[in-house]
Design a protein around this motif. Structure first.
Motif, PDB file in Angstrom:
ATOM      1  N   TYR A   1     -36.912  45.980  10.253  1.00  0.00           N
ATOM      2  CA  TYR A   1     -35.253  45.883   9.035  1.00  0.00           C
ATOM      3  C   TYR A   1     -35.174  44.671   9.254  1.00  0.00           C
ATOM      4  N   HIS A   2     -34.958  43.386   9.577  1.00  0.00           N
ATOM      5  CA  HIS A   2     -34.949  42.478   8.778  1.00  0.00           C
ATOM      6  C   HIS A   2     -35.510  41.792   7.712  1.00  0.00           C
ATOM      7  N   ARG A   3     -36.847  42.256   8.645  1.00  0.00           N
ATOM      8  CA  ARG A   3     -38.165  41.565   6.941  1.00  0.00           C
ATOM      9  C   ARG A   3     -37.692  42.529   5.654  1.00  0.00           C
ATOM     10  N   VAL A   4     -38.121  43.641   6.266  1.00  0.00           N
ATOM     11  CA  VAL A   4     -38.202  44.754   4.708  1.00  0.00           C
ATOM     12  C   VAL A   4     -36.946  44.371   4.137  1.00  0.00           C
ATOM     13  N   LEU A   5     -35.994  44.236   4.442  1.00  0.00           N
ATOM     14  CA  LEU A   5     -34.431  43.486   4.202  1.00  0.00           C
ATOM     15  C   LEU A   5     -34.599  42.357   3.377  1.00  0.00           C
ATOM     16  N   SER A   6     -35.296  41.766   3.750  1.00  0.00           N
ATOM     17  CA  SER A   6     -35.335  40.555   3.220  1.00  0.00           C
ATOM     18  C   SER A   6     -36.697  40.223   1.828  1.00  0.00           C
ATOM     19  N   LEU A   7     -37.427  41.066   2.052  1.00  0.00           N
ATOM     20  CA  LEU A   7     -38.205  41.717   1.335  1.00  0.00           C
ATOM     21  C   LEU A   7     -37.550  42.302  -0.271  1.00  0.00           C
ATOM     22  N   LEU A   8     -36.648  42.529   0.252  1.00  0.00           N
ATOM     23  CA  LEU A   8     -36.397  43.684  -0.415  1.00  0.00           C
ATOM     24  C   LEU A   8     -35.538  42.740  -1.395  1.00  0.00           C
TER      25      LEU A   8
ATOM     26  N   GLN B   1     -35.606  39.973  -1.854  1.00  0.00           N
ATOM     27  CA  GLN B   1     -36.342  38.665  -2.611  1.00  0.00           C
ATOM     28  C   GLN B   1     -36.239  39.310  -3.704  1.00  0.00           C
ATOM     29  N   GLY B   2     -37.302  40.577  -3.655  1.00  0.00           N
ATOM     30  CA  GLY B   2     -37.193  41.227  -5.300  1.00  0.00           C
ATOM     31  C   GLY B   2     -35.907  40.996  -6.172  1.00  0.00           C
ATOM     32  N   MET B   3     -35.612  41.417  -5.437  1.00  0.00           N
ATOM     33  CA  MET B   3     -33.713  41.505  -6.349  1.00  0.00           C
ATOM     34  C   MET B   3     -33.271  39.919  -7.074  1.00  0.00           C
ATOM     35  N   GLU B   4     -33.822  39.145  -6.078  1.00  0.00           N
ATOM     36  CA  GLU B   4     -33.388  38.224  -6.947  1.00  0.00           C
ATOM     37  C   GLU B   4     -34.527  37.495  -7.954  1.00  0.00           C
ATOM     38  N   ALA B   5     -35.739  38.156  -7.743  1.00  0.00           N
ATOM     39  CA  ALA B   5     -36.840  37.168  -9.157  1.00  0.00           C
ATOM     40  C   ALA B   5     -36.781  38.179  -9.789  1.00  0.00           C
ATOM     41  N   ASN B   6     -35.222  39.717  -9.520  1.00  0.00           N
ATOM     42  CA  ASN B   6     -35.890  40.442 -10.645  1.00  0.00           C
ATOM     43  C   ASN B   6     -34.274  40.262 -11.822  1.00  0.00           C
ATOM     44  N   PRO B   7     -33.697  39.511 -12.409  1.00  0.00           N
ATOM     45  CA  PRO B   7     -32.328  39.593 -12.817  1.00  0.00           C
ATOM     46  C   PRO B   7     -31.813  40.843 -13.680  1.00  0.00           C
ATOM     47  N   GLN B   8     -33.113  41.604 -13.766  1.00  0.00           N
ATOM     48  CA  GLN B   8     -32.485  42.920 -14.345  1.00  0.00           C
ATOM     49  C   GLN B   8     -32.236  43.869 -13.292  1.00  0.00           C
ATOM     50  N   THR B   9     -31.802  43.925 -11.814  1.00  0.00           N
ATOM     51  CA  THR B   9     -31.577  44.620 -10.578  1.00  0.00           C
ATOM     52  C   THR B   9     -30.043  43.870 -10.572  1.00  0.00           C
ATOM     53  N   ASP B  10     -29.040  43.499 -11.291  1.00  0.00           N
ATOM     54  CA  ASP B  10     -28.491  42.714 -11.012  1.00  0.00           C
ATOM     55  C   ASP B  10     -27.286  43.155 -10.741  1.00  0.00           C
TER      56      ASP B  10
ATOM     57  N   GLN C   1     -27.466  46.755 -10.204  1.00  0.00           N
ATOM     58  CA  GLN C   1     -27.813  47.615  -9.050  1.00  0.00           C
ATOM     59  C   GLN C   1     -27.223  47.141  -7.117  1.00  0.00           C
ATOM     60  N   LEU C   2     -26.974  45.672  -7.468  1.00  0.00           N
ATOM     61  CA  LEU C   2     -26.862  44.837  -6.519  1.00  0.00           C
ATOM     62  C   LEU C   2     -25.730  44.859  -5.559  1.00  0.00           C
ATOM     63  N   ALA C   3     -24.213  45.630  -6.169  1.00  0.00           N
ATOM     64  CA  ALA C   3     -23.372  45.943  -5.004  1.00  0.00           C
ATOM     65  C   ALA C   3     -23.628  47.462  -4.757  1.00  0.00           C
ATOM     66  N   SER C   4     -24.418  48.461  -5.423  1.00  0.00           N
ATOM     67  CA  SER C   4     -24.719  49.841  -4.571  1.00  0.00           C
ATOM     68  C   SER C   4     -25.487  49.740  -3.327  1.00  0.00           C
ATOM     69  N   PHE C   5     -27.086  48.081  -3.948  1.00  0.00           N
ATOM     70  CA  PHE C   5     -27.226  48.656  -2.616  1.00  0.00           C
ATOM     71  C   PHE C   5     -27.278  47.867  -1.327  1.00  0.00           C
ATOM     72  N   ILE C   6     -26.229  47.237  -1.404  1.00  0.00           N
ATOM     73  CA  ILE C   6     -25.656  46.475  -0.947  1.00  0.00           C
ATOM     74  C   ILE C   6     -24.657  46.828   0.370  1.00  0.00           C
ATOM     75  N   LEU C   7     -24.721  48.195  -1.075  1.00  0.00           N
ATOM     76  CA  LEU C   7     -23.605  49.224  -0.113  1.00  0.00           C
ATOM     77  C   LEU C   7     -24.251  50.667   0.635  1.00  0.00           C
ATOM     78  N   GLY C   8     -25.304  50.781  -0.200  1.00  0.00           N
ATOM     79  CA  GLY C   8     -25.856  51.355   1.087  1.00  0.00           C
ATOM     80  C   GLY C   8     -27.205  51.041   2.197  1.00  0.00           C
ATOM     81  N   ILE C   9     -26.787  49.349   2.341  1.00  0.00           N
ATOM     82  CA  ILE C   9     -27.758  50.109   3.455  1.00  0.00           C
ATOM     83  C   ILE C   9     -27.025  50.252   4.664  1.00  0.00           C
ATOM     84  N   PRO C  10     -27.574  50.356   5.776  1.00  0.00           N
ATOM     85  CA  PRO C  10     -27.217  50.124   6.510  1.00  0.00           C
ATOM     86  C   PRO C  10     -26.440  48.866   8.158  1.00  0.00           C
TER      87      PRO C  10
END
Length: 151
Positions: free
Chosen positions: A13-20, A22-31, A33-42
């Motif tokens: 879980y930690h590895r997959v979340l870290s990869l996700l 990192q991918g978001m951080e590398a792509n400013p277009q995902t900013d 979606q950051l809040a909704s992504f984080i609210l949705g993670i378990p």
């Protein structure tokens, strides 16, 4: 055996979340979606809070990071204490833009929530109290130094 499986699943879980993240951080277009992504993670791991804090410190991503912190405080009770602590610390940051943004986000997004308003107001009172105490102490020390020089 069950405990080892839980540890392995937690590690994955930690590895997959870290990869996700990192991918978001590398792509400013995902900013946006950051809040909704984080609210949705378990489970909100320390790495998530670290990433959100990094966003807050970047001028171009500040609003996304502050929005995520506020949403965590409002909608994720288990992450509330941590996100409020980070947000309150940012309200005292040396970077004026970050400090102003954190204060504005706290007032605009969180003070309307009664239980959060109490925490924020208590924190603000404590900061003001400490500042006054420090100023009084500095005045006392300065007066003693003047008295010693005159005496």
């Amino acid at each position: 055996a069950g405990e080892n499986e839980d540890d392995a699943a937690g590690g994955r879980y930690h590895r997959v979340l870290s990869l996700l993240l990192q991918g978001m951080e590398a792509n400013p277009q995902t900013d946006k979606q950051l809040a909704s992504f984080i609210l949705g993670i378990p489970k909100i791991l320390p790495a998530v809070m670290e990433q959100v804090t990094r966003y807050c410190r970047e001028d171009s991503r500040r609003s996304a990071g502050l929005r995520a912190l506020c949403d965590l405080a409002k909608f994720r009770p288990r992450a509330r204490a941590t996100s409020l602590t980070v947000l309150m610390e940012l309200c005292l940051d040396d970077d004026e833009g970050l400090r102003r943004g954190a204060i504005e986000a706290s007032v605009e997004r969180l003070v309307s929530v009664e239980e959060l308003a109490f925490v924020i107001e208590s924190y603000a009172r404590n900061v003001v109290h400490n500042l006054i105490h420090c100023a009084v102490e500095e005045d006392r020390i300065a007066a003693e130094e003047v008295g010693e020089k005159e005496g």
